[in-house]
Design a protein around this motif. Structure first.
Motif, PDB file in Angstrom:
ATOM      1  N   LYS A   1       0.837  -1.206   0.000  1.00 31.87           N
ATOM      2  CA  LYS A   1       0.000   0.000   0.000  1.00 31.87           C
ATOM      3  C   LYS A   1       0.871   1.256   0.000  1.00 31.87           C
ATOM      4  N   ALA A   2       1.968   1.193   0.761  1.00 28.77           N
ATOM      5  CA  ALA A   2       2.874   2.344   0.797  1.00 28.77           C
ATOM      6  C   ALA A   2       3.534   2.561  -0.555  1.00 28.77           C
ATOM      7  N   PHE A   3       3.958   1.465  -1.216  1.00 26.64           N
ATOM      8  CA  PHE A   3       4.547   1.572  -2.549  1.00 26.64           C
ATOM      9  C   PHE A   3       3.573   2.243  -3.519  1.00 26.64           C
ATOM     10  N   SER A   4       2.282   1.917  -3.375  1.00 27.29           N
ATOM     11  CA  SER A   4       1.272   2.449  -4.291  1.00 27.29           C
ATOM     12  C   SER A   4       1.146   3.967  -4.213  1.00 27.29           C
ATOM     13  N   LEU A   5       1.650   4.547  -3.127  1.00 25.16           N
ATOM     14  CA  LEU A   5       1.536   5.989  -2.924  1.00 25.16           C
ATOM     15  C   LEU A   5       2.706   6.767  -3.528  1.00 25.16           C
ATOM     16  N   LEU A   6       3.693   6.047  -4.056  1.00 26.16           N
ATOM     17  CA  LEU A   6       4.846   6.724  -4.651  1.00 26.16           C
ATOM     18  C   LEU A   6       4.404   7.564  -5.847  1.00 26.16           C
ATOM     19  N   ARG A   7       4.966   8.798  -5.945  1.00 27.87           N
ATOM     20  CA  ARG A   7       4.597   9.679  -7.039  1.00 27.87           C
ATOM     21  C   ARG A   7       5.825  10.186  -7.804  1.00 27.87           C
ATOM     22  N   GLN A   8       7.014   9.751  -7.414  1.00 30.72           N
ATOM     23  CA  GLN A   8       8.220  10.120  -8.132  1.00 30.72           C
ATOM     24  C   GLN A   8       8.501   9.059  -9.204  1.00 30.72           C
ATOM     25  N   PRO A   9       8.545   9.424 -10.481  1.00 29.06           N
ATOM     26  CA  PRO A   9       8.723   8.446 -11.562  1.00 29.06           C
ATOM     27  C   PRO A   9       9.948   7.544 -11.377  1.00 29.06           C
ATOM     28  N   GLU A  10      11.084   8.117 -10.954  1.00 28.43           N
ATOM     29  CA  GLU A  10      12.306   7.314 -10.803  1.00 28.43           C
ATOM     30  C   GLU A  10      12.137   6.264  -9.708  1.00 28.43           C
TER      31      GLU A  10
ATOM     32  N   GLU B   1      -0.764  -7.025  -8.058  1.00 25.49           N
ATOM     33  CA  GLU B   1      -1.152  -6.535  -9.387  1.00 25.49           C
ATOM     34  C   GLU B   1      -1.623  -5.085  -9.310  1.00 25.49           C
ATOM     35  N   GLN B   2      -2.434  -4.768  -8.325  1.00 31.51           N
ATOM     36  CA  GLN B   2      -2.924  -3.397  -8.171  1.00 31.51           C
ATOM     37  C   GLN B   2      -1.777  -2.438  -7.868  1.00 31.51           C
ATOM     38  N   CYS B   3      -0.847  -2.897  -7.025  1.00 32.20           N
ATOM     39  CA  CYS B   3       0.303  -2.064  -6.675  1.00 32.20           C
ATOM     40  C   CYS B   3       1.174  -1.795  -7.901  1.00 32.20           C
ATOM     41  N   VAL B   4       1.511  -2.841  -8.638  1.00 27.32           N
ATOM     42  CA  VAL B   4       2.368  -2.692  -9.816  1.00 27.32           C
ATOM     43  C   VAL B   4       1.687  -1.816 -10.865  1.00 27.32           C
ATOM     44  N   SER B   5       0.396  -1.979 -11.045  1.00 28.64           N
ATOM     45  CA  SER B   5      -0.330  -1.180 -12.039  1.00 28.64           C
ATOM     46  C   SER B   5      -0.311   0.300 -11.679  1.00 28.64           C
ATOM     47  N   LYS B   6      -0.473   0.610 -10.394  1.00 32.26           N
ATOM     48  CA  LYS B   6      -0.431   2.010  -9.965  1.00 32.26           C
ATOM     49  C   LYS B   6       0.965   2.596 -10.164  1.00 32.26           C
ATOM     50  N   LEU B   7       1.993   1.819  -9.803  1.00 31.42           N
ATOM     51  CA  LEU B   7       3.364   2.288  -9.992  1.00 31.42           C
ATOM     52  C   LEU B   7       3.670   2.491 -11.471  1.00 31.42           C
TER      53      LEU B   7
ATOM     54  N   LEU C   1       2.082 -10.123 -14.190  1.00 32.31           N
ATOM     55  CA  LEU C   1       1.977  -8.776 -13.621  1.00 32.31           C
ATOM     56  C   LEU C   1       2.315  -7.711 -14.662  1.00 32.31           C
ATOM     57  N   LEU C   2       3.352  -7.978 -15.453  1.00 30.43           N
ATOM     58  CA  LEU C   2       3.754  -7.026 -16.488  1.00 30.43           C
ATOM     59  C   LEU C   2       2.649  -6.862 -17.532  1.00 30.43           C
ATOM     60  N   LEU C   3       2.117  -7.963 -18.037  1.00 35.88           N
ATOM     61  CA  LEU C   3       1.086  -7.898 -19.068  1.00 35.88           C
ATOM     62  C   LEU C   3      -0.184  -7.231 -18.541  1.00 35.88           C
ATOM     63  N   SER C   4      -0.519  -7.525 -17.297  1.00 45.64           N
ATOM     64  CA  SER C   4      -1.691  -6.905 -16.698  1.00 45.64           C
ATOM     65  C   SER C   4      -1.509  -5.391 -16.581  1.00 45.64           C
ATOM     66  N   SER C   5      -0.314  -4.958 -16.176  1.00 42.34           N
ATOM     67  CA  SER C   5      -0.043  -3.527 -16.032  1.00 42.34           C
ATOM     68  C   SER C   5      -0.089  -2.825 -17.381  1.00 42.34           C
TER      69      SER C   5
END
Length: 299
Positions: free
Chosen positions: A12-21, A49-55, A89-93
């Motif tokens: 959940k914390a990872f999903s909040l990242l907003r810096q592209p790098e 999957e939700q986390c990776v897609s948001k990132l 995960l990659l294909l889903s994202s």
């Protein structure tokens, strides 16, 4: 990311990242993490999957295209019988991101040009991935989890309309689970080609009642598919008895007068339920009075 990706709160914390790098670095680590023998339960897979897609949506487009191309090349180099969870995960994202971009791209002058080398390379690689998916589906070598992930690719724009049709046809075969087949029928609503509706009608004899209900609802989402459905009713390849009441009702009140008239000419204008009940009661014989019945009523 490698050490802590099993923790739901860390995800959940990872999903909040907003810096592209930062998002790109964590995404790469998560994909590497699940390319090993570690297996996710279906519930945990959805979380990751939700986390990776948001990132993925936060990453710079050029950087994530480069990462995707690298991962897809590695995927296709391996003569694998299936796909690991990192690849899913990659294909889903990719599918989620492309689905979100499609409406905006239609109205934007900044949409990615098909002549862009990275875009062209990505398209070619995804075409090869689609061929592998269809081949594995036909040989029944994909897990339920893999099949459900690939159903999500339909309508995402990642594959060509022809490739999407090949995948959908493979997903609808009778040896696939009811869940996969129903999800495929619902996913077809994201497509727009006339061929998709024709394919669904061609599958009609192999659909059970529940799937036909879903198929009827899907065919009514596109005017050209509804036309094909009325054509099939007139030809007798589909009968009114094979359609659920909701589909029949929508056909009888369809917005296109021509199609509505063709349906009514075939089956007549349906009578309202209240009128049917009133007519039935009027035709019922009057109750007969008997001494025995009066005695029982009195008791």
């Amino acid at each position: 990311a490698t050490r802590s990706s099993d923790d739901a709160w860390v995800l959940k914390a990872f999903s909040l990242l907003r810096q592209p790098e930062q998002a790109l670095a964590v995404t790469s680590q998560l994909l590497d993490r699940w390319s090993t023998d570690h297996l996710l339960s279906p519930e945990r897979f959805v979380d990751v999957e939700q986390c990776v897609s948001k990132l993925w949506s936060v990453c710079d487009e050029q950087d994530r295209n480069a990462l995707a191309i690298s991962k897809l090349r590695a995927m296709l180099e391996k003569d694998s019988s299936g796909f690991n969870q990192s690849q899913l995960l990659l294909l889903s994202s990719l599918a989620r991101d492309n689905s979100q971009k499609k409406p905006a791209a239609a109205d934007s002058d900044d949409a990615q040009s098909p002549l862009d080398p990275a875009h062209s390379e990505l398209t070619k690689l995804l075409g090869r991935v689609t061929d592998r998916i269809v081949a594995l589906m036909q040989r029944d070598q994909l897990s339920e989890e893999e099949q459900m992930t690939f159903v999500n690719l339909l309508g995402s724009g990642l594959a060509s309309p022809e490739d999407e049709l090949k995948m959908a046809t493979a997903f609808l075969q009778t040896d696939k689970s009811l869940q996969v087949r129903r999800s495929t029928i619902e996913a077809l609503r994201r497509l727009s080609s006339e061929a998709a509706g024709q394919m669904l009608i061609a599958q009609w004899p192999d659909l059970n009642a529940a799937l036909r209900t879903s198929a009827g609802a899907t065919l009514l989402t596109r005017h050209q598919w509804t036309t094909a459905l009325v054509d099939a009713l007139e030809a007798g390849s589909i009968t009114a008895g094979q359609l659920d009441l909701a589909t029949l009702q929508q056909l009888s009140t369809y917005r296109d007068r021509g199609l509505r008239s063709r349906y009514v000419e075939l089956f007549g204008q349906p009578t309202e339920r209240s009128k049917v009940v009133a007519d039935y009661l009027a035709r019922m014989p009057a109750p007969v009075e008997t001494p025995q019945a009066e005695k029982l009523f009195a008791e």
